[in-house]
Motif scaffolding. Structure first.
Motif, PDB file in Angstrom:
ATOM      1  N   ASP A 198     -48.111  -5.095  26.194  1.00  0.00           N
ATOM      2  CA  ASP A 198     -48.723  -3.779  26.143  1.00  0.00           C
ATOM      3  C   ASP A 198     -50.182  -3.855  26.594  1.00  0.00           C
ATOM      4  O   ASP A 198     -50.651  -4.920  27.043  1.00  0.00           O
ATOM      5  CB  ASP A 198     -48.590  -3.160  24.746  1.00  0.00           C
ATOM      6  CG  ASP A 198     -49.290  -3.973  23.651  1.00  0.00           C
ATOM      7  OD1 ASP A 198     -50.232  -4.744  23.968  1.00  0.00           O
ATOM      8  OD2 ASP A 198     -48.908  -3.831  22.477  1.00  0.00           O
ATOM      9  N   ARG A 199     -50.920  -2.759  26.484  1.00  0.00           N
ATOM     10  CA  ARG A 199     -52.286  -2.731  26.996  1.00  0.00           C
ATOM     11  C   ARG A 199     -53.226  -3.648  26.237  1.00  0.00           C
ATOM     12  O   ARG A 199     -54.262  -4.055  26.764  1.00  0.00           O
ATOM     13  CB  ARG A 199     -52.810  -1.288  26.960  1.00  0.00           C
ATOM     14  CG  ARG A 199     -52.115  -0.370  27.959  1.00  0.00           C
ATOM     15  CD  ARG A 199     -52.715   1.018  27.947  1.00  0.00           C
ATOM     16  NE  ARG A 199     -52.045   1.885  28.909  1.00  0.00           N
ATOM     17  CZ  ARG A 199     -52.364   3.162  29.100  1.00  0.00           C
ATOM     18  NH1 ARG A 199     -53.347   3.716  28.376  1.00  0.00           N
ATOM     19  NH2 ARG A 199     -51.721   3.879  29.996  1.00  0.00           N
ATOM     20  N   SER A 200     -52.883  -3.963  25.014  1.00  0.00           N
ATOM     21  CA  SER A 200     -53.712  -4.883  24.230  1.00  0.00           C
ATOM     22  C   SER A 200     -53.305  -6.335  24.453  1.00  0.00           C
ATOM     23  O   SER A 200     -53.831  -7.231  23.800  1.00  0.00           O
ATOM     24  CB  SER A 200     -53.618  -4.541  22.741  1.00  0.00           C
ATOM     25  OG  SER A 200     -52.303  -4.793  22.249  1.00  0.00           O
ATOM     26  N   ARG A 201     -52.356  -6.553  25.375  1.00  0.00           N
ATOM     27  CA  ARG A 201     -51.839  -7.875  25.723  1.00  0.00           C
ATOM     28  C   ARG A 201     -51.047  -8.524  24.589  1.00  0.00           C
ATOM     29  O   ARG A 201     -50.997  -9.731  24.461  1.00  0.00           O
ATOM     30  CB  ARG A 201     -52.975  -8.804  26.191  1.00  0.00           C
ATOM     31  CG  ARG A 201     -53.635  -8.348  27.502  1.00  0.00           C
ATOM     32  CD  ARG A 201     -52.622  -8.353  28.638  1.00  0.00           C
ATOM     33  NE  ARG A 201     -53.220  -7.917  29.906  1.00  0.00           N
ATOM     34  CZ  ARG A 201     -52.958  -6.754  30.494  1.00  0.00           C
ATOM     35  NH1 ARG A 201     -52.132  -5.904  29.913  1.00  0.00           N
ATOM     36  NH2 ARG A 201     -53.510  -6.448  31.647  1.00  0.00           N
ATOM     37  N   ARG A 202     -50.426  -7.666  23.776  1.00  0.00           N
ATOM     38  CA  ARG A 202     -49.462  -8.135  22.803  1.00  0.00           C
ATOM     39  C   ARG A 202     -48.074  -8.068  23.436  1.00  0.00           C
ATOM     40  O   ARG A 202     -47.765  -7.143  24.197  1.00  0.00           O
ATOM     41  CB  ARG A 202     -49.491  -7.261  21.540  1.00  0.00           C
ATOM     42  CG  ARG A 202     -50.808  -7.276  20.805  1.00  0.00           C
ATOM     43  CD  ARG A 202     -50.984  -8.523  19.980  1.00  0.00           C
ATOM     44  NE  ARG A 202     -50.005  -8.621  18.891  1.00  0.00           N
ATOM     45  CZ  ARG A 202     -49.943  -9.664  18.064  1.00  0.00           C
ATOM     46  NH1 ARG A 202     -50.759 -10.696  18.219  1.00  0.00           N
ATOM     47  NH2 ARG A 202     -49.050  -9.663  17.086  1.00  0.00           N
ATOM     48  N   CYS A 203     -47.228  -9.046  23.132  1.00  0.00           N
ATOM     49  CA  CYS A 203     -45.889  -9.051  23.705  1.00  0.00           C
ATOM     50  C   CYS A 203     -45.121  -7.809  23.257  1.00  0.00           C
ATOM     51  O   CYS A 203     -45.076  -7.482  22.065  1.00  0.00           O
ATOM     52  CB  CYS A 203     -45.135 -10.309  23.287  1.00  0.00           C
ATOM     53  SG  CYS A 203     -43.515 -10.451  24.076  1.00  0.00           S
ATOM     54  N   ALA A 204     -44.509  -7.115  24.210  1.00  0.00           N
ATOM     55  CA  ALA A 204     -43.873  -5.819  23.946  1.00  0.00           C
ATOM     56  C   ALA A 204     -42.371  -5.844  24.182  1.00  0.00           C
ATOM     57  O   ALA A 204     -41.748  -4.780  24.269  1.00  0.00           O
ATOM     58  CB  ALA A 204     -44.516  -4.753  24.827  1.00  0.00           C
ATOM     59  N   ILE A 205     -41.762  -7.016  24.246  1.00  0.00           N
ATOM     60  CA  ILE A 205     -40.326  -7.056  24.573  1.00  0.00           C
ATOM     61  C   ILE A 205     -39.453  -6.610  23.400  1.00  0.00           C
ATOM     62  O   ILE A 205     -38.234  -6.441  23.582  1.00  0.00           O
ATOM     63  CB  ILE A 205     -39.894  -8.452  25.051  1.00  0.00           C
ATOM     64  CG1 ILE A 205     -40.030  -9.496  23.933  1.00  0.00           C
ATOM     65  CG2 ILE A 205     -40.687  -8.867  26.289  1.00  0.00           C
ATOM     66  CD1 ILE A 205     -39.405 -10.839  24.286  1.00  0.00           C
ATOM     67  N   VAL A 211     -35.970  -2.670  23.339  1.00  0.00           N
ATOM     68  CA  VAL A 211     -34.754  -2.949  22.569  1.00  0.00           C
ATOM     69  C   VAL A 211     -33.605  -2.078  23.063  1.00  0.00           C
ATOM     70  O   VAL A 211     -32.476  -2.564  23.271  1.00  0.00           O
ATOM     71  CB  VAL A 211     -35.002  -2.736  21.063  1.00  0.00           C
ATOM     72  CG1 VAL A 211     -33.678  -2.768  20.294  1.00  0.00           C
ATOM     73  CG2 VAL A 211     -35.953  -3.793  20.522  1.00  0.00           C
ATOM     74  N   GLU A 212     -33.866  -0.798  23.269  1.00  0.00           N
ATOM     75  CA  GLU A 212     -32.806   0.104  23.743  1.00  0.00           C
ATOM     76  C   GLU A 212     -32.274  -0.338  25.100  1.00  0.00           C
ATOM     77  O   GLU A 212     -31.048  -0.374  25.319  1.00  0.00           O
ATOM     78  CB  GLU A 212     -33.347   1.532  23.821  1.00  0.00           C
ATOM     79  CG  GLU A 212     -32.299   2.557  24.229  1.00  0.00           C
ATOM     80  CD  GLU A 212     -32.826   3.982  24.258  1.00  0.00           C
ATOM     81  OE1 GLU A 212     -32.036   4.894  24.575  1.00  0.00           O
ATOM     82  OE2 GLU A 212     -34.026   4.187  23.960  1.00  0.00           O
ATOM     83  N   ALA A 213     -33.179  -0.684  26.018  1.00  0.00           N
ATOM     84  CA  ALA A 213     -32.748  -1.117  27.350  1.00  0.00           C
ATOM     85  C   ALA A 213     -31.970  -2.427  27.268  1.00  0.00           C
ATOM     86  O   ALA A 213     -30.954  -2.612  27.957  1.00  0.00           O
ATOM     87  CB  ALA A 213     -33.958  -1.271  28.269  1.00  0.00           C
ATOM     88  N   THR A 214     -32.429  -3.338  26.437  1.00  0.00           N
ATOM     89  CA  THR A 214     -31.768  -4.641  26.317  1.00  0.00           C
ATOM     90  C   THR A 214     -30.402  -4.499  25.667  1.00  0.00           C
ATOM     91  O   THR A 214     -29.436  -5.180  26.050  1.00  0.00           O
ATOM     92  CB  THR A 214     -32.649  -5.620  25.529  1.00  0.00           C
ATOM     93  OG1 THR A 214     -33.947  -5.683  26.140  1.00  0.00           O
ATOM     94  CG2 THR A 214     -32.042  -7.012  25.518  1.00  0.00           C
ATOM     95  N   GLU A 215     -30.275  -3.639  24.677  1.00  0.00           N
ATOM     96  CA  GLU A 215     -28.968  -3.419  24.049  1.00  0.00           C
ATOM     97  C   GLU A 215     -27.964  -2.889  25.065  1.00  0.00           C
ATOM     98  O   GLU A 215     -26.797  -3.324  25.084  1.00  0.00           O
ATOM     99  CB  GLU A 215     -29.111  -2.459  22.872  1.00  0.00           C
ATOM    100  CG  GLU A 215     -29.778  -3.091  21.663  1.00  0.00           C
ATOM    101  CD  GLU A 215     -30.003  -2.121  20.511  1.00  0.00           C
ATOM    102  OE1 GLU A 215     -30.159  -2.585  19.365  1.00  0.00           O
ATOM    103  OE2 GLU A 215     -30.043  -0.889  20.773  1.00  0.00           O
ATOM    104  N   ALA A 216     -28.396  -1.963  25.916  1.00  0.00           N
ATOM    105  CA  ALA A 216     -27.499  -1.442  26.952  1.00  0.00           C
ATOM    106  C   ALA A 216     -27.088  -2.556  27.913  1.00  0.00           C
ATOM    107  O   ALA A 216     -25.920  -2.636  28.336  1.00  0.00           O
ATOM    108  CB  ALA A 216     -28.185  -0.303  27.706  1.00  0.00           C
TER     109      ALA A 216
END
Length: 410
Positions: A198-205, A211-216
């Motif tokens: 994300d914009r703060s450089r925290r992992c956003a996966i 999560v929704e995209a990965t579940e699909a």
């Protein structure tokens, strides 16, 4: 005169062109070339530093985004701006596609975008991620060409259920390597509004969108993807698609060199090409990759190494190489070349789609960081764990995100 050592992988058409025509470079320059070609699995893992250090170090080598960032941190990349400025007028550096040059400039600092900083490498082929489909399979299954990811996964399921034995809905890389997440999956994820950081450089996966995209993705893999997904490598995937084992694929658009070559394909002239699907908001974000030529900062013959780079990335060489399978072009004049346009004219919409991807839509989506190989490897492991039932998708991604934050903080 000097000996120039060139290091490269063994399954790339550009490298084959270099091997085929290296005598021309030696005759023109007076230099001797020592070509060192190693297996692509070793090369893609980036375990090549031993070849780039010591008395016998390679002077020039192949790389690309992600691999290059790690090599830069190891002090193995010579900035090229001054060499480009010294090139002959016929070199025409401004002929390279702007977006590909931006993809190969970086400051080396996590958080700084690509496009800023020194020129680290010169692109000799590129890929973005298009939608490939087999019209005869789609027609047999009553499926339209999908324009969204929801449609894509639904179509894949219908194909897998109705196309007959030996045909699955969609192809997808799955081995435990970084480019499993980089290619079609990344194009899906970003198009669905997610990202790696994300914009703060925290992992956003593990964000809700991711999560929704990965579940699909995981659901559809189990229903309609490769039966041996966790062992699916890029090269075999390209060959399988070229021979009708999948109805759909979102992966490298330079696979066209396989699909339209009768030596590899049973579907020459019978493959469809389209833009990759859009996400639920209409966003279409194809990822981008370039195979590029790098000068080793540890080279003892940098001026002679540049002579090789100038020859091997010049218009004359790159134009010739596209007719030897080196897709896709990185120079505008090659896309505009009448012979190249005729060469691709029987490949359906390939030319229009891929040119739009490389000039307008495609970009390196992943956040540059010098240890991105570790990041992508951990992310890939989370996908495989979710697929194999080790963890649910959300849990697998949350664990990976925590590990990745620790990686980039270190």
């Amino acid at each position: 005169m000097a000996t120039i050592r060139f290091l490269a992988p063994d399954t790339d058409a550009y490298v084959s062109s270099v091997q085929r025509h290296i005598g021309e470079f030696e005759a023109r320059s007076g230099h001797r070339a020592d070509l060192r070609i190693i297996g692509s699995d070793e090369y893609f893992s980036n375990r090549i530093e031993p070849y780039l250090a010591g008395e016998d170090a390679a002077d020039v080598y192949m790389s690309g985004p992600v691999l290059l960032w790690e090599q830069m941190a190891s002090g193995l990349v010579e900035p090229l701006d001054d060499y480009v400025a010294s090139a002959g007028a016929e070199y025409r550096f401004d002929d390279f596609i702007d977006g590909l040059i931006r993809a190969n400039r970086w400051s080396g600092r996590f958080g700084d975008p690509l496009g800023n900083g020194p020129l680290l490498e010169i692109p000799v082929n590129c890929e973005s991620y298009n939608l490939v489909y087999v019209p005869s399979i789609l027609e047999r299954c009553g499926v339209e060409v999908p324009s969204t990811w929801e449609e894509y996964f639904a179509a894949a399921g219908k194909i897998s259920a109705n196309a007959g034995s030996g045909v699955r809905g969609f192809g997808q890389r799955g081995v435990q390597v970084w480019h499993t997440v980089y290619t079609g999956f990344a194009t899906q994820l970003w198009s669905c509004g997610a990202a790696d950081f994300d914009r703060s450089r925290r992992c956003a996966i593990a964000s809700p969108e991711a999560v929704e995209a990965t579940e699909a993705f995981i659901r559809s893999l189990k229903r309609a993807g490769p039966r041996d997904w966790t062992n699916q490598r890029w090269y075999e995937l390209a060959l399988d698609c070229a021979n009708g084992k999948y109805g759909l694929l979102v992966d490298s658009d330079h696979y066209v060199a396989f699909f339209e070559n009768p030596e590899f394909s049973s579907l020459v002239g019978r493959v469809g090409y389209a833009l990759p699907p859009a996400g639920p908001s209409g966003l279409r974000k194809p990822n981008l990759w370039t195979w590029s030529v790098v000068m080793n900062s540890r080279s003892r013959n940098k001026r002679a190494a540049w002579d090789f780079v100038e020859w091997a990335t010049g218009r004359e060489f790159l134009l010739r190489s596209v007719f030897e399978g080196n897709m896709n072009p990185t120079r505008l004049s090659i896309w505009d070349d009448p012979e190249f346009i005729r060469y691709t004219s029987t490949w359906g919409n390939f030319y229009d789609v891929s040119r739009r991807l490389v000039e307008e839509l495609g970009s390196v989506l992943v956040t540059p960081v010098t240890n991105y190989l570790q990041v992508a490897d951990r992310w890939t492991r989370a996908l495989r764990d979710a697929y194999l039932g080790v963890d649910p998708v959300r849990g697998a991604l949350q664990k990976a995100a925590s590990d990745i934050d620790a990686m980039v903080a270190g």
